[in-house]
Design a protein around this motif. Structure first.
Motif, PDB file in Angstrom:
ATOM      1  N   LEU A 369     -11.882 -67.846  -3.960  1.00  0.00           N
ATOM      2  CA  LEU A 369     -11.080 -68.528  -4.966  1.00  0.00           C
ATOM      3  C   LEU A 369     -11.249 -70.024  -4.808  1.00  0.00           C
ATOM      4  O   LEU A 369     -11.838 -70.509  -3.834  1.00  0.00           O
ATOM      5  N   GLU A 370     -10.725 -70.749  -5.774  1.00  0.00           N
ATOM      6  CA  GLU A 370     -10.618 -72.198  -5.643  1.00  0.00           C
ATOM      7  C   GLU A 370      -9.155 -72.527  -5.390  1.00  0.00           C
ATOM      8  O   GLU A 370      -8.271 -72.117  -6.148  1.00  0.00           O
ATOM      9  N   ILE A 371      -8.901 -73.249  -4.313  1.00  0.00           N
ATOM     10  CA  ILE A 371      -7.537 -73.538  -3.866  1.00  0.00           C
ATOM     11  C   ILE A 371      -7.326 -75.044  -3.849  1.00  0.00           C
ATOM     12  O   ILE A 371      -8.215 -75.814  -3.469  1.00  0.00           O
ATOM     13  N   LEU A 445      -3.941 -71.629  -6.999  1.00  0.00           N
ATOM     14  CA  LEU A 445      -5.133 -70.791  -6.930  1.00  0.00           C
ATOM     15  C   LEU A 445      -5.796 -70.778  -8.302  1.00  0.00           C
ATOM     16  O   LEU A 445      -5.118 -70.632  -9.319  1.00  0.00           O
ATOM     17  N   ARG A 446      -7.125 -70.884  -8.340  1.00  0.00           N
ATOM     18  CA  ARG A 446      -7.863 -70.800  -9.593  1.00  0.00           C
ATOM     19  C   ARG A 446      -8.865 -69.659  -9.492  1.00  0.00           C
ATOM     20  O   ARG A 446      -9.719 -69.647  -8.602  1.00  0.00           O
ATOM     21  N   CYS A 447      -8.745 -68.710 -10.452  1.00  0.00           N
ATOM     22  CA  CYS A 447      -9.614 -67.531 -10.466  1.00  0.00           C
ATOM     23  C   CYS A 447     -10.754 -67.737 -11.454  1.00  0.00           C
ATOM     24  O   CYS A 447     -10.661 -68.545 -12.379  1.00  0.00           O
ATOM     25  N   ARG A 448     -11.824 -66.932 -11.287  1.00  0.00           N
ATOM     26  CA  ARG A 448     -13.011 -67.125 -12.116  1.00  0.00           C
ATOM     27  C   ARG A 448     -12.890 -66.412 -13.462  1.00  0.00           C
ATOM     28  O   ARG A 448     -13.529 -66.812 -14.441  1.00  0.00           O
ATOM     29  N   ASP A 449     -12.107 -65.308 -13.544  1.00  0.00           N
ATOM     30  CA  ASP A 449     -12.003 -64.569 -14.800  1.00  0.00           C
ATOM     31  C   ASP A 449     -10.655 -63.853 -14.835  1.00  0.00           C
ATOM     32  O   ASP A 449      -9.866 -63.886 -13.874  1.00  0.00           O
TER      33      ASP A 449
END
Length: 672
Positions: A369-371, A445-449
């Motif tokens: 994830l992108e945190i 948190l950033r998710c891809r889809d």
């Protein structure tokens, strides 16, 4: 000696003269013809009775009936002591024990009186309810007449002051509009006036069809523009209008034929069944819809488009008479899945795992994830991170993970999970507020889809409730997140089938489907294509399924069920906001709306109310004691929300409500 009197006029034998007014009531209250309003009540009749202090209440009522000399049914009459604003309902109590003397003025009046109720769909009904029993009993009577289960979730409140002073386009001196249906002739048969009864079909069929229709069968109305100012402070004033559930209507100065609002007060909805709760679901949907349109609850732009698309679909399908419009011929598999998902999201408990399942390995989420952790004096943004969610612990570190490298850990139990989504821009973010010794720690948190986003939102929500990914509700929670986004579990949009030969639908009207702040942000020609695009993703649903989907999305909002109160904490120098929700307490900054502290109800040991000083004391785990005063409403309102949520949150389907515990937790001012 019997004829001697004192200087004040009192007889030597201890008797005194008691003034009593007798109200006979109208024809409807005495079995008048059904469906016709009763004649205007006659003027009260004044009586002067010679009584003694050892006379009991039942004997006094018998003396009144004998003195009046009218042959009629007096069983609904009781004594009302206007000076002390209390009912004398215990026939065995003597006048001396009650403190009734020669200066008392009593009224012998009917207990059941007409009252006008305005429902969430703007329909008005005229009912005859008890003005002598506590409000909770009167609400239960109304719900039984209307066929609404679980009346403990509802209550009555007064209309806003702006409506009483001339809202809805009329002057304050003008008479209120007539009731849509006069049901004051309906009376529950003897033995059916229990406090929490199962509903019976008392409603006329025409009235029932009107109430379950979209918008109550009325035309669309644009939502009013909210007044300027801080929206959070405006919401703190909403709960000052709730009536006291432990006191009767007459004790709260409610007049005959006064209009009150019937609303869901406690957002703990148990056992929603479209077959048995058609009216309950319709009213709940209307209340949720108006809360969104009047900006009583916040939502994102993407969520508002979903709500608008579902409203448009419900209105058009319900009015067009398409197959499935009345709820018949629905796809049972889809409906069962929606119901199971709704039960999970509305607080239904999952079945306990078997011993074999407990021995297996606890599942986990382990993905990249992108945190981002907002901190002062830093310009770092989102960074790729390897994240692991196991049970209630979130661990994260360098991506790709290095063998043996220690990961940073956060305990998500009791955290706040806030979605930040824009499907059109492919933005799938999750904001977490985690309790820390210095306050609230934020992590994003950033998710891809969308599928990954659904998994992590479901996992974080379960962790915040103290559950692991092995919980049986994890799959339904993830599917519900995708449903809120308007996506099918497969990840792609569904195609709504066009009805053959059906006339084309009129385009959606954003003025009646969107909250004013979204209308000011975008033009109508931009909003209509977006609403239709979301409707295309949602697919073909019956009105019952669309209402369930609407309630799922409403339930998923971060501010769902929160009742806000403006308070001043003891030792504090400024006012703050306390939010009381179905499962948590929030302490907020009124200026920014940010959460400074959060507690689950499991951390609340007890609370006390000093009714003399109006001080509320909360005792929390960790030897934390908070004393506060409520500024925006009576402290009784905060006390009722705390007790109501704690009692109703522990209900189980199929088990009766502990009425005594509910009254004890929401009352408290009077002995049981």
């Amino acid at each position: 000696m019997a004829g001697l009197k004192t200087a004040s006029g009192e007889a030597i034998d201890g008797s005194f003269e008691l003034q009593v007014e007798v109200e006979e009531g109208d024809a409807v209250g005495q079995g008048g013809p059904p469906g016709t309003p009763g004649s205007p009540p006659a003027a009260p009749r004044a009586l002067a009775l010679r009584v003694t202090g050892d006379l009991h209440v039942g004997g006094l009522m018998l003396l009144i009936v004998e003195t009046v000399g009218v042959q009629r049914d007096w069983s609904d009459h009781a004594l009302w002591w206007a000076q002390r604003r209390q009912w004398l309902l215990r026939p065995g109590r003597t006048l001396d024990a009650l403190g009734v003397g020669g200066d008392a003025r009593l009224r012998f009046t009917p207990q059941h009186r007409p009252l006008r109720l305005r429902l969430p769909n703007r329909r008005r009904l005229r009912l005859r309810l008890s003005f002598a029993q506590p409000l909770a009993h009167g609400v239960a009577q109304a719900c039984r007449l209307l066929g609404i289960r679980h009346p403990e979730e509802l209550s009555l409140l007064r209309p806003p002051e702006e409506e009483e002073e001339g809202g809805e386009g009329r002057k304050g001196s003008a008479p209120p509009p007539p009731a849509d249906f006069d049901l004051s002739h309906l009376r529950l048969p003897p033995g059916e006036e229990g406090p929490w009864p199962e509903p019976l079909p008392h409603l006329p069929p025409a009235c029932y069809r009107m109430l379950v229709a979209p918008r109550g069968g009325l035309g669309p109305v644009a939502p009013p523009r909210p007044p300027r100012g801080n929206p959070l402070l405006r919401r703190t004033r909403l709960h000052a209008r709730w009536l006291d559930s432990s006191r009767s209507l007459l004790e709260q100065d409610v007049a005959d034929d006064e209009e009150l609002l019937l609303r869901f007060k406690y957002h703990c909805f148990l056992d929603l069944d479209p077959q048995r709760d058609a009216l309950r679901l319709a009213l709940l949907y209307e209340q949720a819809r108006w809360a969104l349109l009047s900006e009583e609850i916040d939502c994102t732009e993407e969520e508002m488009m979903l709500f608008a698309a579902l409203q448009y679909h419900i209105d058009e399908v319900g009015d067009s008479g398409e197959p499935g419009g009345a709820g018949g011929g629905d796809d049972l598999d889809d409906l069962d899945a929606a119901l199971s998902n709704l039960e999970v999201k509305l607080g239904g408990e999952a079945e306990p795992p078997s011993p074999l399942e407990e021995l297996t390995t606890v599942p986990e989420l382990a993905e990249e994830l992108e945190i981002y952790r907002p901190r002062r004096l830093t310009l770092r943004g989102f960074r790729p991170t390897w994240a692991v969610l196991k049970e209630t612990t979130l661990s994260y570190g360098r991506s790709p993970p290095a063998p043996g490298e220690p990961l940073q850990q956060l305990n998500l139990r009791g955290c706040e999970v806030t979605p930040d989504v824009d499907v059109g821009a492919q933005k799938f973010c999750i904001k977490l507020l985690v309790a820390a010794p210095e306050g609230m720690s934020e992590i994003q948190l950033r998710c891809r889809d969308a599928p990954q986003y659904a998994r992590w939102v479901a996992g974080c929500r379960l962790a915040s409730r103290g559950r692991s990914l092995a919980d049986a509700s994890f799959g339904a929670e993830a599917r519900g997140v995708l449903g809120v986004l308007g996506l099918q579990p497969g990840g792609g949009p569904s195609q709504p089938p066009a009805a053959p030969g059906a006339p084309p639908r009129p385009p959606p009207d954003p003025r009646v489907l969107l909250a004013p702040r979204f209308q000011r942000k975008l033009k109508a020609k931009q909003l209509v294509p977006r609403i239709l695009e979301v409707l295309h993703r949602v697919g073909a649903l019956s009105p019952a399924q669309a209402r369930l989907r609407f309630l799922e999305a409403w339930r998923a909002l971060p501010d769902f069920g929160l009742a806000y109160f403006l308070v001043r904490f003891k030792g504090g120098r400024r006012d703050e906001v306390l939010g009381v929700g179905p499962s948590r307490l929030l302490r907020l900054d009124p200026g920014t709306g940010s959460v400074t502290r959060a507690w689950r109800y499991s951390a609340l040991r007890q609370w006390n109310v000093n009714w003399d000083t109006q001080q509320v004391t909360l005792e929390l785990e960790g030897e934390v004691t908070l004393a506060l005063w409520v500024l925006s409403a009576p402290c009784r309102a905060l006390h009722e929300f705390l007790g109501g949520y704690l009692c109703l949150g522990g209900r189980q389907p199929g088990r009766p409500l502990d009425l005594r515990l509910f009254q004890k937790l929401t009352g408290g001012q009077e002995p049981l």
